[in-house]
Each structure stands twice: as structure tokens, then as C-alpha cells.
Design a protein around this motif. Structure first.
Motif, PDB file in Angstrom:
ATOM      1  N   ILE A 152       0.014  -9.327   4.994  1.00 24.05           N
ATOM      2  CA  ILE A 152       0.720  -8.539   3.971  1.00 24.05           C
ATOM      3  C   ILE A 152      -0.231  -7.999   2.908  1.00 24.05           C
ATOM      4  O   ILE A 152       0.186  -7.410   1.930  1.00 24.05           O
ATOM      5  CB  ILE A 152       1.826  -9.368   3.277  1.00 24.05           C
ATOM      6  CG1 ILE A 152       1.194 -10.508   2.460  1.00 24.05           C
ATOM      7  CG2 ILE A 152       2.839  -9.931   4.272  1.00 24.05           C
ATOM      8  CD1 ILE A 152       1.653 -10.510   1.046  1.00 24.05           C
ATOM      9  N   PHE A 153      -1.513  -8.240   3.082  1.00 21.04           N
ATOM     10  CA  PHE A 153      -2.489  -7.812   2.087  1.00 21.04           C
ATOM     11  C   PHE A 153      -3.165  -6.521   2.546  1.00 21.04           C
ATOM     12  O   PHE A 153      -3.466  -6.372   3.728  1.00 21.04           O
ATOM     13  CB  PHE A 153      -3.539  -8.900   1.873  1.00 21.04           C
ATOM     14  CG  PHE A 153      -2.927 -10.247   1.626  1.00 21.04           C
ATOM     15  CD1 PHE A 153      -2.398 -10.560   0.382  1.00 21.04           C
ATOM     16  CD2 PHE A 153      -2.816 -11.181   2.646  1.00 21.04           C
ATOM     17  CE1 PHE A 153      -1.789 -11.793   0.166  1.00 21.04           C
ATOM     18  CE2 PHE A 153      -2.213 -12.407   2.438  1.00 21.04           C
ATOM     19  CZ  PHE A 153      -1.699 -12.722   1.187  1.00 21.04           C
ATOM     20  N   THR A 154      -3.406  -5.590   1.614  1.00 24.63           N
ATOM     21  CA  THR A 154      -4.069  -4.339   2.012  1.00 24.63           C
ATOM     22  C   THR A 154      -5.584  -4.560   2.005  1.00 24.63           C
ATOM     23  O   THR A 154      -6.074  -5.519   1.399  1.00 24.63           O
ATOM     24  CB  THR A 154      -3.744  -3.191   1.045  1.00 24.63           C
ATOM     25  OG1 THR A 154      -4.356  -3.494  -0.215  1.00 24.63           O
ATOM     26  CG2 THR A 154      -2.241  -3.019   0.856  1.00 24.63           C
ATOM     27  N   LYS A 155      -6.301  -3.655   2.659  1.00 23.01           N
ATOM     28  CA  LYS A 155      -7.777  -3.727   2.687  1.00 23.01           C
ATOM     29  C   LYS A 155      -8.341  -3.668   1.282  1.00 23.01           C
ATOM     30  O   LYS A 155      -9.405  -4.183   0.986  1.00 23.01           O
ATOM     31  CB  LYS A 155      -8.328  -2.540   3.490  1.00 23.01           C
ATOM     32  CG  LYS A 155      -8.222  -2.731   4.979  1.00 23.01           C
ATOM     33  CD  LYS A 155      -9.504  -2.212   5.682  1.00 23.01           C
ATOM     34  CE  LYS A 155      -9.578  -2.685   7.112  1.00 23.01           C
ATOM     35  NZ  LYS A 155      -8.453  -2.181   7.943  1.00 23.01           N
ATOM     36  N   ASN A 156      -7.560  -3.005   0.419  1.00 22.80           N
ATOM     37  CA  ASN A 156      -7.975  -2.824  -0.962  1.00 22.80           C
ATOM     38  C   ASN A 156      -7.554  -3.996  -1.856  1.00 22.80           C
ATOM     39  O   ASN A 156      -7.575  -3.906  -3.087  1.00 22.80           O
ATOM     40  CB  ASN A 156      -7.344  -1.506  -1.442  1.00 22.80           C
ATOM     41  CG  ASN A 156      -7.871  -1.069  -2.749  1.00 22.80           C
ATOM     42  OD1 ASN A 156      -9.011  -1.400  -3.096  1.00 22.80           O
ATOM     43  ND2 ASN A 156      -7.058  -0.352  -3.508  1.00 22.80           N
TER      44      ASN A 156
END
Ligand code: GLC
Ligand code: CA
Length: 533
Positions: free
Chosen positions: A286-290
Motif C-alpha cells: 500500500i506504499f508508493t515508491k515515493n
């Protein structure tokens, strides 16, 4: 059904301890069993009702203890069997149950079962998965194209036996063959042994992989060869047999289910009476690359987890363990990481299921700054470097993803080595330990620790009612929430995961909020309220 819902573990909160990094009682730089016993009052104060201790068995420590040399011996760096017995007694005296890691998929190659198997000493000849190699263009090659979870081939050649053994993790972790009767009976003895010791249950390691595709055919998709040893029908068969051993010892089980199980697969493990609780991993993306939160993915994951605790299934609710980087570092680019972590904790741990907090999560421990490839300690990282032509790319990737992040030293206070030990610890101490430690967090009312304690306190006060409650999850823009319809009340959980204020409409009594209540929800504010029916 009625009786099933009275089991202790459906109304419990767990705390996972990575023993090596937790607390060192004898100042040799390595955490140990006595160290855990010394910290039981702290653990109790969090609102925890059981602990899960990572492997403490005798081991050459290729994978920090997941490679077991002798199941009946405590590793000398962790203490003795009598220390385990004392830990169990002391935990039970505080009403804390004890769950230990059980590794059924593989052993160490230094385990005497493997030493005998390699020499074809009966009844151990077929205790492991042995196969002849294939000759391709005059060269001896592994039996098939299967790839290890830790990278490289899933097979290793034994000069002694002139055959390959299967090892889906490290080279020193041969997979057990459960088509072999001796393998079963030896492992059943291990289960009975810890049942006798009054251990309350097992976290069953890598259990999705105990059944293999017994045709040993090449996998069609080389990127997904793990499908040939994950969640297969024989895994369920073997587990049904193990379940009899768990049940006769009255032990609860929580199984680690990797290898991309479908929802159907997951439900089978609990409804077919194989495991009590399941760890599934859909929330880890659920975490973005950013380093922000992908809200849609979060909503989907929460819904999925909650759904697993219906239809006689039961899910473990967790953000972290010893295989993942730290939570707060994953979301470090949001405007308020601390409160964002508290929102994630509140949303996850009020769901239907059993929450488990990973040591250090409760004080918001962060990732470590790795500077060069040789900094990594984890065998997984070492194998990735061995099997790549692009060291820079591997390093850049591992800097974020390495399991070493979760295994840095527990930060107890601002003294030398973060209060873990008087001597240099085996792993790294994060340089933020003077700011981020248990002692400091205890004194700060607005620390992550104090918010976790409040959340767990609420969770414990309504835990029994949550078991039969009806959940309704919703998402409106950046706000995610759910209502919990219990026998006597409606509980609302609402969190603003956006960076702007949002209108708040909640009636009833506020049980918890991480910020002052106003007409609007502030960014990363979470509120829990209740009203009677
Ligand atoms: C599980 C453990 C991991 C270990 C592996 C092999 O995934 O969580 O730490 O390396 O199994 O035992
Ligand atoms: Ca020690």
C-alpha cells in the motif's frame, strides 16, 4: 460457533520479539531469553496478552535461527532450556501467553537429520528432497528451473551424495520431504515437546511451502517458479496431519502464508481446521515508491483482511515483522509521518482479527542508513549480490527493502548502545536512538508509544465484542473509515489520510483521537467514537 468464539486468541494482542536484537542480559552483544524475561513488565504495560518469539533454537545462524540445527536445544547465545522455562513461567504469571516460531519447511544443513540423510543413513535417506541433476550440453545442472526466494537456483549440489537437494531459501536450509514418514514423526515429537513445556502456540514459519509439485517439472513462468512450492493441495494434506499434534497439545497456530495465496486458498487453511490464524501480505504494497500511502490500495487491503476473519477464518492484523523495513520510513514523505503511522495502526488494529505489534514499531523506529553493499548482514541480501551482475542496482534496491532494517537494535534509552547492551551489539543501532527510545517515549504524552497504548487499551476493552461484530468499511476521498456494529454499541473509526482538512461528522462519545477534536479532521487525524444502540 459459540464455543469457538471464546478462544483466548480472538480477543488478544500480540507482540513479536526478534530475540537477537531485543535485549541483552549478559552483555555479549546478542539479545537473549533472559533479556526478554527482564522486559516482560514493559511488554505487559503496552496492553499485550501474548508474545511471539522468533527462533531461539541451536543454529549456525545462516538465517539468524530460521536454520535450526537442533530443535531440542536453545542456542548458546540465547541461553538454556531452563531460561525458556523461566520465561514461560514469568510470562504466565503476568497473564501473557507465549507463542514460539516453529520451522517445519526446512532445517539447517548442520542438523543431524540432514547429516545422516546426506550419507543415506536410514531412516533419514529421504527426509529431504533429493534429486539427480540433469545433464545439459555435457554440463550437470539442477533438476529443474525453480528459483530460491533468496535468489539463485532453488537447488544445491551435494558432493557427498552426488545429488541435488531442494532449498527454497538459503543454501544451508534444505527443504524437508513430507512424503517421508520419519519427517512427520520427528516433527510431531518437536511439537509435543514444546506442548509439554507449556508453550501456548506456534507461529508456523513458511508453512505455505511445505508441499511441493511432486512432478518436479520446470515451471512455465520463470518469474513465478515459487508457485511450484506454494499453497498446493499437499500442503493442506500435511497440515491436517500436523493439526492433530497442535490440537492434542492445545496449542494455537498462526501460519505464515506467502507465495501469493488466493483468498480461497487462505480461507481453506482456517476452515479446514489446519491453522487457527493466518498471516497474509496484501497490505505490504500500500506504499508508493515515493514513500506515501496509496489510499485505494490501503482501503482494499483493510477490506480484504477484515473479510478473512469472517466465514470461520481468522486473520492476524500486522504492519510489520522481521522481514520488512520499518513502517514510519515507508511513509516518510507524507506531511506528518508520526500521525500517519498512528492512523495506519488505528485502522489496522481495530479490524476483526488479532493484532500483533512488532518490537520497535510502538516507538516508531526507523530504517537504518546503509552505505555500502558490505554493510548488510542478512543472508538474503548476500545471496542477491551473489546472483546479480548489477551490484549498484541491487544496492539501491536493498537500501530500501533489506530485512536488516527491521533487525537493528531495540532502542530502550539514550545511553550507550541504546540501553540494549554494554558492549557493541551484533547489529546496528540507529543514530536517532537518543531521540527515539522507550524511556523518552514513555515520558511524552504525545509519543507514538502513548498513542499505541491508548489504541490497544480501547481494543482490549471491546475485543470480545468485535469477534461477532458486523463491519462496514467506507472511503470518501482521502478519508477512510468503518463502523463496527457490536451487540451493544456502534463504534466508528475515521481517519483522514489526506494532507488537507476534511469535514468531520461523528456523533457519540469520543473514545480516542490523536489530535484535538474540532469541526474538521486535520491531516492524519484519526478518531474513534461510540454510541449505544
Ligand atoms: C520466513 C521468515 C523469514 C525466514 C524464512 C525462512 O519467511 O519470516 O525470516 O528467512 O521464513 O525460514
Ligand atoms: Ca546476550
Amino acid at each position: 460457533m459459540e464455543r469457538e468464539n471464546k478462544v483466548w486468541w480472538k480477543n488478544a494482542v500480540g507482540y513479536q520479539i526478534y530475540i537477537r536484537s531485543f535485549s541483552d542480559s549478559n552483555n555479549d552483544g546478542i539479545g537473549d531469553l533472559k533479556g526478554i524475561t527482564n522486559r516482560l513488565d514493559y511488554i505487559k504495560s503496552l496492553g499485550v496478552s501474548f508474545i511471539w518469539i522468533c527462533p531461539f533454537y541451536d543454529s549456525p545462524m545462516d538465517d539468524n535461527g530460521y536454520d535450526v540445527r537442533n530443535y531440542y536445544k536453545v542456542d548458546k547465545s540465547y541461553g538454556k532450556m531452563t531460561d525458556l522455562e523461566k520465561l514461560i513461567r514469568e510470562a504466565h504469571a503476568r497473564d501473557i501467553k507465549v507463542v514460539i516460531d516453529l520451522v517445519l519447511n526446512h532445517t539447517s544443513d548442520e542438523n543431524e537429520w540432514f547429516v545422516k540423510s546426506e550419507k543415506k543413513v536410514e531412516p533419514f535417506t529421504d527426509f529431504y528432497v533429493w534429486k539427480d541433476g540433469k545433464v545439459v550440453d555435457g554440463k550437470l545442472c539442477p533438476p529443474n528451473n525453480w528459483v530460491s526466494f533468496f535468489s539463485g537456483p532453488a537447488w544445491k549440489y551435494s558432493e557427498k551424495r552426488k545429488q541435488y537437494y531442494l532449498k527454497i531459501f538459503s543454501n544451508k536450509m534444505p527443504d524437508i520431504n513430507y512424503e517421508n514418514e520419519t519427517a512427520f514423526s520427528e516433527m510431531e515429537k518437536v511439537i509435543d515437546y514444546f506442548g509439554e513445556l507449556n508453550v501456548d502456540g506456534f507461529r508456523v514459519d513458511a508453512i505455505a511451502h511445505i508441499g511441493k509439485d511432486l512432478t518436479f517439472a520446470d515451471a512455465k513462468n520463470i518469474k513465478k517458479t515459487y508457485k511450484s512450492f506454494s499453497n498446493l493441495p499437499n500442503t493442506h494434506e500435511y497440515l491436517k496431519r500436523f493439526n492433530r499434534a497442535f490440537a492434542r497439545n492445545n496449542m494455537v497456530t498462526m501460519g505464515e502464508l506467502g507465495g501469493d495465496p488466493t483468498k480461497q486458498d487462505l480461507i481453506k487453511y482456517t476452515t479446514q481446521k489446519e491453522l487457527d490464524m493466518i498471516f497474509s501480505f496484501e497490505h505490504t504494497n500500500i506504499f508508493t515508491k515515493n514513500h506515501m500511502i496509496n489510499r485505494k490500495a490501503l482501503f482494499k487491503a483493510l477490506k480484504y483482511k477484515e473479510g478473512l476473519s469472517d466465514s470461520n477464518g481468522w486473520s492476524v492484523l500486522f504492519w510489520l515483522n522481521h522481514d520488512y523495513p520499518r513502517l514510519i520510513s515507508k511513509i516518510r514523505n507524507v506531511c506528518d509521518p508520526k500521525n500517519a503511522q498512528i492512523c495506519l495502526a488505528g485502522l489496522m488494529y481495530m479490524l476483526k482479527g488479532t493484532p500483533i505489534i512488532y518490537n520497535g514499531e510502538e516507538i516508531g523506529m526507523e530504517n537504518y542508513q546503509f552505505k555500502k553493499p558490505s554493510d548488510f548482514k542478512d543472508v538474503n541480501a548476500k545471496m542477491i549480490f551473489e546472483n546479480t551482475d548489477n551490484i549498484d542496482e541491487a544496492f539501491n534496491n536493498l537500501k530500501e527493502t533489506t530485512r536488516d532494517h527491521s533487525r537493528t537494535i531495540m532502542q530502550w534509552d539514550g545511553s550507550k548502545n541504546a540501553g540494549f547492551s554494554e558492549v557493541k551489539p551484533w547489529s546496528y543501532v540507529n543514530e536517532n536512538y537518543k531521540k527515539c527510545n522507550v524511556e523518552k517515549a514513555m515520558k511524552n504524552k504525545d509519543s507514538i508509544l502513548n498513542h499505541y497504548m491508548q489504541l490497544l487499551n480501547i481494543r482490549n476493552s471491546v475485543g470480545q465484542e468485535l469477534i461477532d461484530a458486523k463491519y462496514r468499511l467506507w472511503m470518501k476521498g482521502a478519508v477512510i473509515g468503518y463502523s463496527i456494529d457490536t451487540i451493544s454499541q456502534i463504534i466508528e473509526v475515521v481517519a483522514n489520510l489526506g494532507e488537507k482538512e476534511k469535514k468531520l461528522k461523528l456523533n457519540g462519545e469520543t473514545l480516542y483521537s490523536n489530535m484535538n477534536i474540532a469541526d474538521n479532521l486535520k491531516p492524519y487525524q484519526i478518531v474513534i467514537a461510540k454510541r449505544n444502540k
